[in-house]
Write an enzyme that holds these catalytic residues in place. Structure first.
Site, PDB file in Angstrom:
ATOM      1  CD  GLU A 153     -16.326   1.154   8.608  1.00 48.27           C
ATOM      2  OE1 GLU A 153     -17.096   0.663   7.772  1.00 48.27           O
ATOM      3  OE2 GLU A 153     -16.994   2.352   8.933  1.00 48.27           O
TER       4      GLU A 153
ATOM      5  CB  SER B  27      -8.571   1.591   1.855  1.00 50.60           C
ATOM      6  OG  SER B  27      -9.075   2.535   1.249  1.00 50.60           O
TER       7      SER B  27
ATOM      8  CG  LEU C  89      -1.618  -7.459  -0.625  1.00 50.80           C
ATOM      9  CD1 LEU C  89      -2.835  -6.651  -0.397  1.00 50.80           C
ATOM     10  CD2 LEU C  89      -0.772  -7.755   0.390  1.00 50.80           C
TER      11      LEU C  89
ATOM     12  CB  SER D 140     -10.460  -0.306   9.407  1.00 55.89           C
ATOM     13  OG  SER D 140     -11.889   0.028   9.998  1.00 55.89           O
TER      14      SER D 140
ATOM     15  CE1 TYR E  75     -11.288  -1.474   4.312  1.00 56.69           C
ATOM     16  CE2 TYR E  75     -13.003  -0.572   6.080  1.00 56.69           C
ATOM     17  CZ  TYR E  75     -11.266  -0.959   5.533  1.00 56.69           C
ATOM     18  OH  TYR E  75     -10.436  -0.162   5.612  1.00 56.69           O
TER      19      TYR E  75
ATOM     20  N   GLY F  95       0.864  -0.963  -0.202  1.00 61.92           N
ATOM     21  CA  GLY F  95      -0.381  -0.026   0.092  1.00 61.92           C
ATOM     22  C   GLY F  95       1.120   1.219  -0.029  1.00 61.92           C
TER      23      GLY F  95
END
Ligand code: NAP
Ligand code: F7E
Length: 343
Positions: free
Chosen positions: A138, A83, A58, A136, A160, A9
């Site tokens: 999230e 993301s 990845l 995250s 996600y 990333g």
């Protein structure tokens, strides 16, 4: 000899700040970059000239093993992911593959290259590579308590968030199964002038800059009532590094502990440019999500106590920094789609 770090990333927001931070600490920094002719890689090479590039994806196990073999890193930071939360409904399978299974592939590459066998679970002579996973907030999704800590239950609300939860538990599992120094930072939203233009903070600050310069009159947004704990990316990458320097591998929540609504973000950004937001912002149901995360607020006590980590940039300073940067970018004739991440 300089310590060696491998960052997936590298072309993203956090990859750039982390690379700068590690270079300042004297590391030899390697970035994993994908694609045959990825324009973000050449832009990154121009601006982070001291970062070495190794090709890999990845989605491709062999490429990760080759990258780890070639770089021989002391530390691996896995920041690569799909993301953007709305994209994870559009391309749920790809999100699972990159954001979720990508963690498995990276951990396997490290396990194999470190000579850790499945049966004995012990590290071989090539020593221990320390691994950081970009988890995250999230994962908390529909929160069960506020603020959220390292032990708050997960209830992800998007593909996600689900993929991140898989990566999070897998990192924990490799630590427990193989004794790997593998940790997750549970990071709350963090922003900067390098934030992608699709995320709400940057969409707002770019919108403000365009309106201020007379390029448009309107900004179309979704749910103004959602609340987030927003901090500065430059502060947060320092926490990633600190986690890998700790005496034992543990997971940490990273955030400011303060929550603002999208409406408050909008007010702050328009005010910073001397504009009245109510004259320019329109809301659009089409921009609402199939399942929303209504609020997120970190309890970063553990990181403060054990890592000595604290955020430095306040919400108002962050918004002012981003508005100023976007005004400068557009005034200088920059193209936000090309240059926005790299003012
Ligand atoms: P970002 O700007 O969207 O960057 C994502 C990076 O992932 C890009 O460099 C992208 O490379 C790379 N990538 C995408 N698909 C890949 C693949 N198949 N193989 C290898 N790399 C791939 O994200 P960010 O804001 O820097 O966030 C960094 C990490 O932290 C992400 O994992 C994100 O999910 C997580 N996170 C972010 C926040 C936040 O608020 N920013 C909060 C919590 C967690 P290309 O240039 O090739 O597309
Ligand atoms: O949305 C609301 C939207 O897309 C924030 C990623 O880095 O942080 C990020 O995920 C809020 C949501 O970030 C618009 O509904 C309103 O409630 O900026 P965002 P996010 O979804 O919180 C977490 C921690 C990550 O891990 C992710 O990788 O803002 N919102 N109107 C809008 N959002 C967007 N994007 N666009 C709007 O027009």
């Amino acid at each position: 000899m300089a310590r060696r770090a491998l960052i997936t990333g590298i072309t993203g927001q956090d990859g750039s700040y982390l690379a700068e931070h590690l270079l300042e600490q004297g590391y030899e920094v390697w970035g994993l970059a994908r694609g045959q002719a990825n324009p973000r890689v050449s832009r990154m090479r121009k601006l982070l000239a001291d970062v070495h590039v190794v090709r890999g994806d990845l989605l491709d196990q062999g490429s990760l093993i080759s990258a780890v073999e070639r770089v021989q890193p002391d530390e691996v930071y896995n920041l690569g992911a799909i993301s953007f939360v709305p994209m994870s409904w559009e391309q749920a399978e790809l999100t699972a593959e990159v954001t979720g299974m990508g963690v498995l592939r990276m951990l396997e590459a490290i396990r194999v290259c470190s000579g850790v066998s499945r049966s004995s679970g012990s590290a071989g002579s090539s020593g221990q590579i320390r691994f950081y996973q970009a988890s995250s907030s999230e994962m908390f999704g529909q929160v069960s308590e506020t603020p959220q800590t390292e032990s708050t239950a997960f209830h992800p609300r998007s593909p996600y968030g689900v993929a991140k939860a898989y990566g999070h538990f897998l990192t924990q599992n490799y630590r427990e199964s193989y004794g790997m120094f593998a940790v997750s930072g549970i990071l709350f939203n963090h922003e900067s002038p390098r934030r992608g233009a699709e995320f709400v903070t940057r969409k707002v600050t770019l919108g403000v800059a365009r309106i201020k310069l007379g390029l448009t009159a309107q900004l179309r947004l979704g749910n103004l009532e959602a609340r987030r704990d927003w901090g500065f990316a430059g502060d947060y990458v320092k926490a990633m590094h600190l986690m890998l320097q700790a005496g034992s591998p543990e997971d940490y929540v990273i955030g400011t502990g303060r929550m603002k609504s999208v409406r408050e973000l909008v007010e702050a950004a328009f005010t910073a440019a001397g504009l009245d937001w109510e004259r320019h912002v329109v809301t659009d149901r089409a921009l609402h999500r199939p399942a929303e995360v209504d609020l997120l607020c970190a309890d970063p006590k553990k990181a403060r106590a054990q890592l000595g980590w604290e955020p430095r940039v306040s919400f108002d300073e962050l918004v002012a920094m981003m508005v100023e940067s976007d005004l400068r970018l557009l005034t200088d004739g920059g193209d936000p789609d090309q240059d926005s991440s790299w003012p």
